[in-house]
Design a protein around this motif. Sequence first.
Motif, short mmCIF file in Angstrom:
data_model
loop_
_atom_site.label_atom_id
_atom_site.label_comp_id
_atom_site.label_asym_id
_atom_site.label_seq_id
_atom_site.Cartn_x
_atom_site.Cartn_y
_atom_site.Cartn_z
N LEU A 1 0.95 -1.17 0.03
CA LEU A 1 0.12 0.08 0.12
C LEU A 1 0.78 1.27 -0.05
CD1 LEU A 1 -2.42 -1.37 2.49
CD2 LEU A 1 -3.24 -0.61 0.21
N ASP A 2 2.03 1.16 0.87
CA ASP A 2 2.83 2.09 0.77
C ASP A 2 3.50 2.76 -0.66
OD1 ASP A 2 2.45 2.98 3.48
OD2 ASP A 2 4.13 1.58 4.30
N ASP B 1 3.60 1.67 -7.81
CA ASP B 1 4.70 0.92 -8.41
C ASP B 1 4.38 -0.73 -8.32
OD1 ASP B 1 6.24 3.21 -9.17
OD2 ASP B 1 7.21 2.90 -6.94
N VAL B 2 4.04 -1.00 -7.15
CA VAL B 2 3.74 -2.58 -6.98
C VAL B 2 2.18 -2.93 -7.52
CG1 VAL B 2 5.24 -2.56 -4.99
CG2 VAL B 2 2.69 -2.47 -4.63
N GLU B 3 1.35 -2.35 -7.84
CA GLU B 3 0.06 -2.78 -8.04
C GLU B 3 -0.05 -3.62 -9.58
OE1 GLU B 3 -3.94 -2.94 -10.17
OE2 GLU B 3 -2.09 -1.66 -10.72
N LEU C 1 -13.26 8.30 -4.17
CA LEU C 1 -13.65 7.17 -4.46
C LEU C 1 -12.29 6.50 -5.23
CD1 LEU C 1 -17.25 7.29 -5.82
CD2 LEU C 1 -16.42 6.08 -3.81
N GLN C 2 -11.66 7.17 -5.70
CA GLN C 2 -10.32 6.87 -6.65
C GLN C 2 -9.24 6.46 -5.69
OE1 GLN C 2 -7.99 10.41 -8.35
NE2 GLN C 2 -9.66 11.63 -7.60
N TYR C 3 -9.27 6.76 -4.59
CA TYR C 3 -8.39 6.38 -3.42
C TYR C 3 -8.53 5.04 -2.84
CZ TYR C 3 -6.80 11.07 -4.08
OH TYR C 3 -6.43 12.54 -4.52
N ILE C 4 -9.65 4.33 -2.93
CA ILE C 4 -9.98 3.05 -2.45
C ILE C 4 -9.11 2.24 -3.31
CG2 ILE C 4 -11.67 1.26 -2.20
CD1 ILE C 4 -13.72 3.71 -2.04
N ARG C 5 -8.46 1.19 -2.54
CA ARG C 5 -7.48 0.18 -3.11
C ARG C 5 -8.00 -1.01 -2.87
NH1 ARG C 5 -6.76 3.75 -5.65
NH2 ARG C 5 -4.93 5.17 -5.81
#
Length: 335
Positions: free
Chosen positions: A38-39, A43-45, A159-163
Amino acid sequence: MKLATLKSGRDGQLVVVNNALTKMTPATDIAATLQQALDNWKDVEPKLAALYQQLENGEVEAQDFNEQDCHSPLPRAYQWADGSAYVNHVELVRKARNAEMPASFWTDPLMYQGGSDSFLAPRSPIVMPTTDGFGVDFEAEVAVITDDVPMGVSAEDALQYIRLVMIVNDVSLRGLIPNELGKGFGFFQSKPSSAFAPVAVTPDQLGDAWQDGKLHLPLVSHLNGDMFGKPEAGVDMTFNFGQLIAHAARTRPLCAGTIIGSGTVSNKLDGGPGKPVSEGGVGYSCLAEIRMIETINHGEPKTSFMQFGDNVKIEMFDKNGQSIFGRIDQDLVKQ
């Protein structure tokens, strides 16, 4: 994609899980823990998503996935803020004690900051020193994990910040709540550790069940093996997750890994209180709600709060009957 955290050390080990919740593969080459992912989500998604697709296609070495080996996706979090988006639930609480509900409750979300340093694993027991006067209750809820959220974000932009999306058992000690709230300083002792289902899911994985910042599927609870509730999480949700996140971020930014809860999922029936599943209703997501309705209808509650030896199961299924997040399965045991 679907992510889980195996029990290992304090913060666990990140794994990618297939859609059927039968296979997994380690993701530690990408991120050691979910918080680390999450941090560094930007890059990791893409790397995690590619690994998930390889797992689905059988293109990567996989191991059997056992929910019993999992901790909550975040064994501890920087922040856990729980709302009360189903105002029907709040209205019933107040009606049961003949209290008027302020009109602002329909326009301004309720929210409290809960303890997030010691979440329970989804199959770990709820341990209490006593049930006398505690009023031990479960609360079946939906929750989201955010990325970094700027202060003052609008509900639409939030809403765009929901992971990730999860489900949770927000354990409550109903017998301790009145005295704590009476002090005018909020919950503490009455809100012990919560437990989250084994798997956290990206919103895109939910398909058309994820719309307008709401999860449009039933949240199923069983108490001691009997169906207790199956209310629709997307129905009667007065505030969506965008509104809840914006409320939390009104005066402060939120850091990556913040968990925002929906509050107890609750449905009305023909404009009035719901009914038990056995009577043709969709039931409830906590014991307090059926006790409120019993009080309204009969003058006093008939259903008791949880006792030692009781078991609660919470799960959500897609339209094909596939478990989405895995199962919360907890016994209440004496310390």
